[in-house]
Design an enzyme around this catalytic site. Structure first.
Site, PDB file in Angstrom:
ATOM      1  CD  GLU A   1      -1.705   2.244   2.028  1.00 14.25           C
ATOM      2  OE1 GLU A   1      -1.561   3.342   1.447  1.00 14.25           O
ATOM      3  OE2 GLU A   1      -1.613   2.093   3.249  1.00 14.25           O
TER       4      GLU A   1
ATOM      5  CB  CYS B   1      -1.898   6.404   2.830  1.00 13.71           C
ATOM      6  SG  CYS B   1      -0.227   5.911   3.240  1.00 13.71           S
TER       7      CYS B   1
END
Length: 542
Positions: A293, A327
């Protein structure tokens, strides 16, 4: 020994403590914070059953108080990576052969330790070394990490229970073997829960792990190892090393027993890792699992029917909690002209009311960014925006690193939807807004979809169900986690499995069985009870 088919009770999400003034949890947390701040520690690497210290000591300082020393960690080298791999491979057989319920028990105990005696310590370490306020630390280092541990055990049982059908005279079964070799976990600074989950999720499925955290997360990483060791994790299952990234990569990605990487970090680093693995593919015993990720350029899109107050609050929380160092944090917003004045008024009011400072002052909503490198990068974006005639800073815009790495939450309004701060990942407390003509919603959907290479999170605000449906369809590839009338942050384990595609990663959905399935190599076993004794099939008859 007793045998049985064991069932893990369905977990529930760990309740988030409020830390109100005078509460017991607030008193306990502040006591832990002050005690940990008052002493310097020497943080070892953990390889096999040994605590490894070296001659190279790297200072650890709070981002919000850079003159203060929390302690030192011991920088490792290539030899320590080799040792960690050997320890992982040496522990592999016993760990893989351990009955799954005993692996489950270890991590369930770790969850209970975090929920109880280690809760204040893990939160205080995250506040001190990562500059998270008490609430951000609570939802991350305590609650989300606890949820990962409990839900992953439950998901493991779900995976093991998934078995094929069998025709009469045979029994078909699936055996979920761990990967052949060792797993490399490379973890980021911004979520203590991610730092704990990446190595432990692979280990839960029977793998042994070499774990390298970000330097700026090592202070809380060593608390995680304390918890794992007290929970009974055998030596060598998770090996914690503090080496430079290229040093680790040079050893690990050339090793024939490298079986997979569990990664959270920057897109550039992940793409380089993938390329290196591809170039070395003939060296490995098996095709390594690549789970990652990476970045995001996450959006909030408002429709002309949206409630301005709801949009403004989503911006304030979604863009600026933990200084935008998520994020999933909102980094760009698209606001229709008909509600812009109301949204602008509330956003400016809210952001101007933020207090900024050290996390031990509970009235501070905003703290410091993680380090000088991040400070310089983020402040450069703000400086460039100030020089751009098409950009206007409506609040914030100042920064100072004399005592800590403090950057004011900054809102930029750009007349150019392709301006740098609308397109590039900043990873800090900077949000750029583009105001579009209210009747050009469909055109704006195309703009949102095509502006960024990332596809992690995004949100649509609207009271018009047709507009919501249209946005959901048009933006189907623009965000792996899509929110309707909510900010694009705050995914909860077991409720919103997390991950994005495009340049944001492999979308293997942490917080679900989809992630855990990547850490096993299934073997199909077919057993026939009465084997054939004649090769002839019926069709051969005359």
């Amino acid at each position: 020994m007793p045998k049985g088919i064991y069932h893990i009770p369905k977990p529930t999400n760990e309740p988030v403590k409020a830390y109100r003034s005078g509460s017991a949890e607030r008193v306990e947390l502040m006591a832990a914070y002050k005690e940990m701040k008052s002493r310097e520690i020497d943080v070892p690497m953990y390889i096999g059953g040994e605590e490894i210290r070296t001659d190279e000591k790297i200072r650890i300082a709070p981002p919000h108080e850079i003159a203060h020393t929390l302690g030192y960690f011991n920088r490792g080298d290539k030899s320590h990576v080799d040792q960690a791999i050997n320890a992982a491979l040496g522990a592999k057989e016993a760990w893989a052969n351990l009955a799954w319920e005993h692996r489950a028990s270890i991590f369930l105990k770790a969850a209970d330790l975090l929920a109880g005696p280690y809760r204040a310590k893990i939160n205080a370490s995250t506040m001190l070394a990562q500059s998270k306020n008490a609430f951000q630390a609570e939802i991350d280092a305590a609650c989300e990490f606890i949820d990962f541990l409990r839900y992953n055990v439950y998901f493991m049982q779900q995976i093991y229970n998934d078995q094929p059908e069998s025709n009469p005279g045979m029994w078909n079964r699936l055996e979920y073997r761990p990967l052949e070799g060792f797993v490399f976990a490379l973890t980021p600074f911004n979520f203590t829960s991610i730092a704990g989950n990446l190595p432990s999720s692979a280990a839960l499925m029977g793998n042994t792990v070499v774990w390298k955290p970000a330097d700026t997360q090592i202070y809380s990483a060593q608390v995680i190892m304390e918890v794992f060791k007290e929970a009974g994790l055998p030596d060598g299952v998770i090996n914690l090393v503090y080496v430079n990234g290229p040093v680790a990569g040079d050893v690990i990605f050339n090793h024939p027993d490298f079986a997979g990487i569990h990664f959270t970090g920057s897109t550039g680093v992940f793409q380089n890792i993938w390329k290196t693995i591809g170039n070395n593919i003939s060296k490995y015993k098996s095709y390594p699992r690549i789970v990652g990720e990476t970045g995001g350029k996450d959006f909030i899109l408002a429709h002309k029917s949206a409630n301005p107050m709801e949009v403004a609050i989503a911006i304030a929380r979604g863009a600026f909690e933990f200084q935008g160092q998520k994020c999933s944090a909102a980094s760009r917003a698209y606001i229709p002209s008909n509600i812009w004045d109301a949204v602008k008024k509330q956003v400016v009011k809210d952001v101007n009311s933020f207090k900024m400072g050290a996390p031990d002052d509970f009235t501070n909503f905003v703290n410091a960014v993680i380090d000088e490198k991040a400070f310089d990068k983020i402040s450069n974006y703000i400086t460039e925006a100030k020089a751009n005639k098409l950009c206007e800073i409506i609040t914030g815009g100042n920064f100072d690193k004399s005592k800590g790495y403090f950057i004011e939450p900054t809102v930029i309004v750009s007349q150019d939807p392709q301006s740098i701060t609308m397109c590039e990942e900043i990873f800090g407390p900077v949000l750029t807004i583009y105001v579009y003509q209210a009747e050009r919603f469909e055109e704006t959907l195309e703009l949102v979809d095509q502006t960024s290479p990332y596809a992690l999170t995004g949100a649509i605000f609207s009271q018009d169900r047709y507009a919501i449906e249209l946005a959901t369809k048009k933006l189907s590839n623009a965000a792996g986690n899509f929110y309707i009338n909510d900010k694009p942050t705050g995914a909860v384990v077991g409720q919103q499995p997390f991950g994005g595609a495009r340049a944001s990663g492999t979308n293997d959905k942490a917080g679900s069985a989809l992630n855990l399935i990547r850490w096993v190599s299934p073997r199909t076993i077919k057993e026939t009870f009465v084997p054939a004794t004649d090769y002839r099939y019926p069709f051969l008859e005359k």
